[in-house]
Design a protein around this motif. Structure first.
Motif, mmCIF file in Angstrom:
data_model
loop_
_atom_site.group_PDB
_atom_site.id
_atom_site.type_symbol
_atom_site.label_atom_id
_atom_site.label_comp_id
_atom_site.label_asym_id
_atom_site.label_seq_id
_atom_site.Cartn_x
_atom_site.Cartn_y
_atom_site.Cartn_z
ATOM 1 N N VAL A 1 4.388 54.934 -8.742
ATOM 2 C CA VAL A 1 3.450 56.027 -8.502
ATOM 3 C C VAL A 1 2.182 55.427 -7.918
ATOM 4 O O VAL A 1 1.679 54.414 -8.415
ATOM 5 N N VAL B 1 -5.229 62.627 -6.587
ATOM 6 C CA VAL B 1 -5.259 64.082 -6.632
ATOM 7 C C VAL B 1 -6.713 64.520 -6.754
ATOM 8 O O VAL B 1 -7.469 63.973 -7.565
ATOM 9 N N SER C 1 -0.949 57.593 -6.429
ATOM 10 C CA SER C 1 -1.376 58.912 -5.961
ATOM 11 C C SER C 1 -2.835 59.193 -6.294
ATOM 12 O O SER C 1 -3.372 58.734 -7.296
ATOM 13 N N CYS D 1 -1.786 54.831 -10.712
ATOM 14 C CA CYS D 1 -0.920 53.798 -10.154
ATOM 15 C C CYS D 1 -0.004 53.281 -11.260
ATOM 16 O O CYS D 1 -0.478 52.916 -12.336
#
Length: 201
Positions: A187, A191, A189, A134
């Motif tokens: 950002v 993953v 995300s 983040c």
């Protein structure tokens, strides 16, 4: 608060056991990715370590903190040398924080106040199996949005009365909080799998 934390041993969990370290003595290099890049971070006592171990049963947990430009990290390293009773003096540290605030504001105006967080989950073999990143352009705004995201769920009656660790909340409540908290982030995300491992490199 950061000044006060320098007076507290930093907790890491190793093989299910608490390991208390002298703060700001373990440095590591972390790649936060876009717009931030690699930064130095240091061990500092943070409640997430105990929370994740206690609530999730994870046997190895550590957390680190850093700031930028690096001169601030060097300053914290020097402050650590101050006797613990002085560092633990809230009134004195409040005065020092107030004294340093204009300098911090001036530096933020020059270099920005981006806030970046990276959370990695690894298998027993040491491979990254999940990586959350983040990045928010303004620390104060990020804190305010995060607090408001929790408050909305409380007002909607989705959070029961009492004091709770975030991991103790219902999944749908956590999802709603995160969806609100990511507002204005650059950002945000998560993953998983082999992509998390390659992102770690």
């Amino acid at each position: 608060a950061t000044f006060l934390l320098l007076a507290e041993p930093s907790l890491w969990i190793r093989d299910g056991r608490p390991d208390y370290l002298v703060p700001w003595t373990k440095r590591s290099r972390v790649d936060f990715g876009a717009n931030v890049g690699e930064r130095d971070v240091f061990n500092l006592d943070e409640p997430e370590v105990f929370m994740i171990h206690d609530s999730c049963g994870i046997e190895n947990v550590r957390s680190s903190f850093g700031t930028s430009p690096d001169i601030w990290n060097a300053l914290f390293g020097l402050l650590r040398l101050i006797p613990e009773p002085v560092l633990a003096n809230r009134e004195l540290m409040q005065l020092f924080a107030a004294f340093s605030l204009p300098v911090v504001r001036a530096v933020d105006a020059l270099v920005g106040s981006t806030n970046a967080m990276r959370v990695e989950g690894k298998s027993r073999a040491g491979n990254a199996t999940a990586c959350f990143t983040c990045i928010h352009p303004d620390l104060e705004s990020a804190v305010g949005i995060g607090a408001a995201a929790f408050a909305v769920e409380m007002l909607l009656g989705k959070v029961p009365a009492g004091v709770h660790f975030p991991v103790d909340l219902a999944d749908e409540t956590v999802d709603a909080i995160l969806n609100r908290a990511k507002v204005e982030s650059e950002v945000f995300s998560l993953v998983r799998g082999s992509r998390a491992d390659s992102n770690n490199r």
